[in-house]
Design a protein around this motif. Structure first.
Motif, PDB file in Angstrom:
ATOM      1  N   ALA A 143       4.673  -7.918   6.247  1.00 46.78           N
ATOM      2  CA  ALA A 143       4.443  -7.265   4.941  1.00 46.78           C
ATOM      3  C   ALA A 143       4.729  -5.764   4.909  1.00 46.78           C
ATOM      4  N   LEU A 144       4.941  -5.139   6.074  1.00 45.89           N
ATOM      5  CA  LEU A 144       5.280  -3.711   6.042  1.00 45.89           C
ATOM      6  C   LEU A 144       6.782  -3.557   5.786  1.00 45.89           C
ATOM      7  N   ASP A 145       7.138  -2.560   4.995  1.00 43.99           N
ATOM      8  CA  ASP A 145       8.549  -2.429   4.593  1.00 43.99           C
ATOM      9  C   ASP A 145       9.147  -1.078   4.949  1.00 43.99           C
ATOM     10  N   TYR A 146      10.487  -1.052   4.905  1.00 46.71           N
ATOM     11  CA  TYR A 146      11.219   0.217   4.865  1.00 46.71           C
ATOM     12  C   TYR A 146      12.023   0.150   3.571  1.00 46.71           C
TER      13      TYR A 146
ATOM     14  N   LYS B  29       1.817   3.895  -3.577  1.00 51.27           N
ATOM     15  CA  LYS B  29       3.128   4.241  -3.013  1.00 51.27           C
ATOM     16  C   LYS B  29       3.066   5.666  -2.504  1.00 51.27           C
ATOM     17  N   SER B  30       3.507   5.877  -1.262  1.00 52.42           N
ATOM     18  CA  SER B  30       3.478   7.242  -0.737  1.00 52.42           C
ATOM     19  C   SER B  30       4.659   7.571   0.170  1.00 52.42           C
ATOM     20  N   TYR B  31       5.524   6.582   0.456  1.00 54.85           N
ATOM     21  CA  TYR B  31       6.645   6.841   1.365  1.00 54.85           C
ATOM     22  C   TYR B  31       7.991   6.608   0.699  1.00 54.85           C
ATOM     23  N   LYS B  32       8.958   7.463   1.093  1.00 55.50           N
ATOM     24  CA  LYS B  32      10.365   7.219   0.749  1.00 55.50           C
ATOM     25  C   LYS B  32      11.093   7.299   2.082  1.00 55.50           C
TER      26      LYS B  32
ATOM     27  N   VAL C  77      -8.607  -2.764   2.700  1.00 57.02           N
ATOM     28  CA  VAL C  77      -7.783  -3.361   3.755  1.00 57.02           C
ATOM     29  C   VAL C  77      -6.351  -2.840   3.631  1.00 57.02           C
ATOM     30  N   GLU C  78      -5.944  -2.102   4.659  1.00 57.29           N
ATOM     31  CA  GLU C  78      -4.678  -1.362   4.645  1.00 57.29           C
ATOM     32  C   GLU C  78      -3.802  -1.830   5.801  1.00 57.29           C
ATOM     33  N   ASP C  79      -2.483  -1.659   5.653  1.00 55.52           N
ATOM     34  CA  ASP C  79      -1.591  -2.072   6.736  1.00 55.52           C
ATOM     35  C   ASP C  79      -1.547  -1.048   7.860  1.00 55.52           C
ATOM     36  N   VAL C  80      -1.282   0.226   7.503  1.00 56.53           N
ATOM     37  CA  VAL C  80      -1.094   1.220   8.565  1.00 56.53           C
ATOM     38  C   VAL C  80      -1.547   2.598   8.101  1.00 56.53           C
ATOM     39  N   VAL C  81      -2.201   3.310   9.001  1.00 57.59           N
ATOM     40  CA  VAL C  81      -2.555   4.706   8.742  1.00 57.59           C
ATOM     41  C   VAL C  81      -1.640   5.566   9.601  1.00 57.59           C
ATOM     42  N   GLY C  82      -0.874   6.448   8.927  1.00 54.77           N
ATOM     43  CA  GLY C  82       0.034   7.358   9.641  1.00 54.77           C
ATOM     44  C   GLY C  82      -0.538   8.758   9.611  1.00 54.77           C
ATOM     45  N   THR C  83      -0.132   9.536   8.596  1.00 54.89           N
ATOM     46  CA  THR C  83      -0.689  10.888   8.464  1.00 54.89           C
ATOM     47  C   THR C  83      -2.159  10.830   8.034  1.00 54.89           C
ATOM     48  N   GLY C  84      -2.563   9.737   7.416  1.00 52.68           N
ATOM     49  CA  GLY C  84      -3.924   9.602   6.891  1.00 52.68           C
ATOM     50  C   GLY C  84      -4.037  10.084   5.438  1.00 52.68           C
ATOM     51  N   ARG C  85      -2.953  10.652   4.898  1.00 51.39           N
ATOM     52  CA  ARG C  85      -3.013  11.217   3.532  1.00 51.39           C
ATOM     53  C   ARG C  85      -3.297  10.150   2.486  1.00 51.39           C
ATOM     54  N   THR C  86      -2.620   9.003   2.621  1.00 49.87           N
ATOM     55  CA  THR C  86      -2.779   7.937   1.624  1.00 49.87           C
ATOM     56  C   THR C  86      -4.241   7.510   1.546  1.00 49.87           C
ATOM     57  N   MET C  87      -4.842   7.285   2.709  1.00 49.86           N
ATOM     58  CA  MET C  87      -6.211   6.767   2.726  1.00 49.86           C
ATOM     59  C   MET C  87      -7.205   7.814   2.240  1.00 49.86           C
TER      60      MET C  87
ATOM     61  N   GLN D 235       9.528   8.845   5.447  1.00 54.89           N
ATOM     62  CA  GLN D 235       8.762  10.082   5.271  1.00 54.89           C
ATOM     63  C   GLN D 235       7.667   9.945   4.216  1.00 54.89           C
ATOM     64  N   SER D 236       6.493  10.477   4.537  1.00 53.85           N
ATOM     65  CA  SER D 236       5.418  10.532   3.558  1.00 53.85           C
ATOM     66  C   SER D 236       5.832  11.546   2.494  1.00 53.85           C
ATOM     67  N   MET D 237       5.704  11.181   1.216  1.00 53.49           N
ATOM     68  CA  MET D 237       6.118  12.090   0.147  1.00 53.49           C
ATOM     69  C   MET D 237       5.043  13.139  -0.119  1.00 53.49           C
TER      70      MET D 237
ATOM     71  N   VAL E 273      -2.886   1.895  13.448  1.00 54.44           N
ATOM     72  CA  VAL E 273      -3.057   3.347  13.324  1.00 54.44           C
ATOM     73  C   VAL E 273      -2.038   3.982  14.238  1.00 54.44           C
ATOM     74  N   LYS E 274      -1.323   4.988  13.709  1.00 54.73           N
ATOM     75  CA  LYS E 274      -0.311   5.638  14.546  1.00 54.73           C
ATOM     76  C   LYS E 274      -0.935   6.773  15.345  1.00 54.73           C
ATOM     77  N   ARG E 275      -0.475   6.882  16.610  1.00 56.84           N
ATOM     78  CA  ARG E 275      -0.899   8.030  17.429  1.00 56.84           C
ATOM     79  C   ARG E 275       0.024   9.181  17.083  1.00 56.84           C
TER      80      ARG E 275
ATOM     81  N   ASP F  92       3.989   6.764  17.249  1.00 55.82           N
ATOM     82  CA  ASP F  92       4.349   7.289  15.932  1.00 55.82           C
ATOM     83  C   ASP F  92       5.798   6.915  15.584  1.00 55.82           C
ATOM     84  N   LEU F  93       6.012   5.634  15.332  1.00 59.34           N
ATOM     85  CA  LEU F  93       7.344   5.114  14.996  1.00 59.34           C
ATOM     86  C   LEU F  93       7.233   4.382  13.670  1.00 59.34           C
ATOM     87  N   PHE F  94       8.357   4.206  12.973  1.00 58.23           N
ATOM     88  CA  PHE F  94       8.303   3.486  11.708  1.00 58.23           C
ATOM     89  C   PHE F  94       8.430   1.994  11.980  1.00 58.23           C
ATOM     90  N   VAL F  95       7.454   1.236  11.513  1.00 59.21           N
ATOM     91  CA  VAL F  95       7.433  -0.198  11.805  1.00 59.21           C
ATOM     92  C   VAL F  95       7.573  -1.030  10.529  1.00 59.21           C
TER      93      VAL F  95
END
Ligand code: IMP
Ligand code: MG
Length: 213
Positions: A187-190, A98-101, A128-138, A104-106, A160-162, A180-183
């Motif tokens: 299986a991806l959630d908000y 878990k890394s988002y609230k 196997v990951e859904d999405v890389v945003g900032t890359g911090r999680t990975m 926003q990445s926490m 992967v987000k630009r 760079d939008l929230f999708v």
């Protein structure tokens, strides 16, 4: 198979419907699934098999967002293995992060479930990951796993987000590059909403406000 004109018609209908809602569809569900199946079969699974199909692979599915992509990818890897003389031996394991609230990445990644990572020692790990945003999680997950000395680690991410200030983390296998939008969806959630959508949509500001925590 559906014709392009039908797809476009359905797409415009769907966009009209969903815009009155909280999400905006980039592609109709049918177009999304055609693209996805094609992309996974034609490119990702083949590339993965070419690179590591001769090893025993430990597929590490990152929950919760990665479960659909992982299930589809494993299915295609098995199909390639079945339809060729390249036998691939795969095990599938899960880790929950878990890394988002809200959107926003926490800033810090929490491992909140899964097996002891020491079981990955000496293994050929395909994350196997859904999405890389900032890359911090990975990056955080990779450094947690590397301590246990796996033989090899590769990362496959559906999206992967630009980002203008990307920290440069690039998965080995990438499905789609997106703005760079929230999708949400597939299986991806908000905040746990919208995982059950069959395809990927962008959540708009109205939706973010409504489901904010
Ligand atoms: P990063 O640390 O910014 O690279 O974010 C990656 C993690 O945050 C992924 O594992 C996702 O689960 C989650 N995440 C990032 N962006 C999105 C998004 O647009 N929709 C849903 N989840 C996201
Ligand atoms: Mg994820």
């Amino acid at each position: 198979m559906m014709q392009l004109s039908e797809m476009c018609f359905e797409y415009s209908l769907f966009v009209q419907l969903s815009q009155s809602f909280f999400i905006c569809s980039l592609l109709s569900p049918h177009v999304f699934h055609l693209l996805l199946q094609n992309l996974i079969t034609e490119r990702l699974a083949k590339d993965i098999m070419k690179d590591i199909g001769n090893c025993d692979i430990m597929v590490l599915c990152v929950l919760k967002g990665g479960y659909k992509f992982c299930a589809d990818l494993v299915e295609h890897l098995k199909n390639i293995s079945r339809n060729s003389d390249q036998f691939v031996s795969m095990k599938v394991d899960f880790i929950r992060l878990k890394s988002y609230k809200n959107d926003q990445s926490m800033g810090e990644m929490q491992i909140i479930g899964g097996n002891d990572l020491s079981t990955l020692a000496g293994k050929n790990v395909l994350i196997v990951e859904d999405v890389v945003g900032t890359g911090r999680t990975m990056k955080a997950l990779l450094s947690s796993i590397e301590k246990y000395k796996p033989n090899m680690i590769k990362v496959a991410s559906l999206l992967v987000k630009r980002r203008p200030r990307s920290d440069g983390f690039r998965p080995d296998y990438v499905g789609f590059e997106i703005p760079d939008l929230f999708v949400v969806g597939y299986a991806l959630d908000y905040n746990e909403y919208f995982r059950d959508l069959n395809h990927i949509c962008v959540i708009n500001e109205h939706g973010k406000e409504k489901y904010r925590v």
